[in-house]
Design an enzyme around this catalytic site. Structure first.
Site, short mmCIF file in Angstrom:
data_model
loop_
_atom_site.label_atom_id
_atom_site.label_comp_id
_atom_site.label_asym_id
_atom_site.label_seq_id
_atom_site.Cartn_x
_atom_site.Cartn_y
_atom_site.Cartn_z
N PRO A 1 0.78 -1.11 -0.09
CA PRO A 1 -0.01 0.03 -0.02
C PRO A 1 0.71 1.18 -0.07
CG PRO A 1 -0.56 -1.47 1.83
CD PRO A 1 0.55 -2.10 1.22
N GLU A 2 0.66 2.16 -1.27
CA GLU A 2 1.25 3.25 -1.00
C GLU A 2 0.16 4.55 -1.14
OE1 GLU A 2 4.68 3.38 -3.99
OE2 GLU A 2 4.49 1.36 -3.80
N LYS B 1 1.17 7.98 4.05
CA LYS B 1 0.60 6.23 3.84
C LYS B 1 -0.01 6.10 5.29
CE LYS B 1 4.54 5.20 1.21
NZ LYS B 1 5.90 4.36 1.34
N ARG C 1 2.09 -10.15 7.83
CA ARG C 1 3.60 -10.14 8.46
C ARG C 1 3.80 -9.17 9.60
NH1 ARG C 1 5.95 -9.30 2.35
NH2 ARG C 1 7.70 -8.42 3.64
N ARG D 1 16.16 -2.74 -1.60
CA ARG D 1 14.73 -2.93 -2.30
C ARG D 1 15.07 -2.88 -3.90
NH1 ARG D 1 14.48 -0.80 2.05
NH2 ARG D 1 12.85 -0.93 3.42
#
Length: 267
Positions: free
Chosen positions: A2-3, A57, A110, A257
DNA sequence: CAATGATCCTGTCCGC
DNA sequence: TGCGGACAGGATCATT
């Protein structure tokens, strides 16, 4: 992950799902999911939901009592409205109960997501530190150029810095840089003023287009209605082998990343 | 102040 | 079929 577009879609869903309802309790099923700096009793009524908003966010919820909630989905957090209350899954980390019998589940495999509860006079330090919203006038080429002057790290990693720009994550950082024709490894302070202006336009375009489609669903992301977004069909580089021009993409690691970029289209 | 790397965590996927 | 390891990555913290 989710951004901004995904979180904004969730916020809009939450407004419809729980706006105006009285929150009667917050229940934590897994430790460290609900943080309570307010030190308030979460088993008693907390107030009626007045606003649900997004900043970067973060999901911000204000209650009639003055208490406010600050939630973050991190990578796999999901809010699901259960009406009538459905079976909890092994991934349900917390839930919010309302006076009409509905229950909002917070799923998060997570376990990085959090829901924080604050008193009126308290504020979340991370939210306080956020940079400008990319879809407002405060975020323009002049601001970006100025913000990059002392930064020598790669532009890609700077785009992920929430204190410089709020709401961009790995996917949209890659996509915006491709659209702007800028190499992700380029030192941030080496971007010219026109490049900064182009990058701002690219960031705004990709976020706006994604938002119109309900965001990107790569793996876990779902709206409150458990619907997927549709922007994943329009990604140009993230997770791809070739760019829309047919050039083979490079995949590198930056700050741990994955970055996807086109060595031909991006300079 | 800036930059970097470790950390948190678990489901999924790959190679053997 | 099963297993170990790599990978996914947003934010925070410690270190340089």
């Amino acid at each position: 992950m989710p951004e901004l577009p995904e979180v904004e879609t969730v916020v809009r869903g939450l407004r419809t799902a729980v706006g105006g309802k009285a929150l009667i309790s917050v229940t934590e099923l897994r430790a460290r999911t609900v943080i309570n700096p307010a030190k308030t009793d979460l088993t008693k009524p907390l107030g009626r939901i007045e606003t649900v908003e997004r900043r970067g966010k973060y999901i911000l919820v204000t209650l009639s009592s003055g208490l406010h909630l600050v939630a973050h989905l991190r990578m796999t957090g999901k809010f699901i409205l259960a009406d009538p209350p459905q079976q909890l899954s092994s991934h349900t980390r917390a839930y919010l109960d309302f006076d009409d019998g509905t229950r909002l589940l917070f799923h998060d495999p997570r376990t990085f997501g959090q829901i924080k509860v604050y008193q009126p006079h308290q504020s979340d330090p991370a939210v306080q530190a956020l940079g400008p919203e990319p879809l407002t006038n405060a975020f323009d080429g002049v601001y970006l150029h100025q913000a990059l002057t002392r930064r020598q790290s790669p532009i890609k990693t700077v785009l992920l810095n929430q204190q410089v720009i709020a709401g961009i994550g790995n996917i949209y950082a890659c996509e915006a840089l491709y659209r702007a024709g800028i190499r992700p490894g380029k030192p941030a302070n080496k971007l010219s003023a026109p490049q900064c202006a182009n990058l701002v336009a690219a960031v705004q375009a990709v976020l706006t287009e994604s938002l119109a489609l309900g965001g990107t669903s790569i793996s876990d992301y779902r709206n409150v209605d458990d619907k997927t977004g549709e922007f994943q069909h329009f990604l140009r580089v993230y997770g791809k082998q070739t760019c829309p021009q047919g050039h083979a993409l490079n995949r590198i690691k930056q700050a741990g990343r994955s970055t996807y970029f086109c060595p031909v289209c991006q300079k």
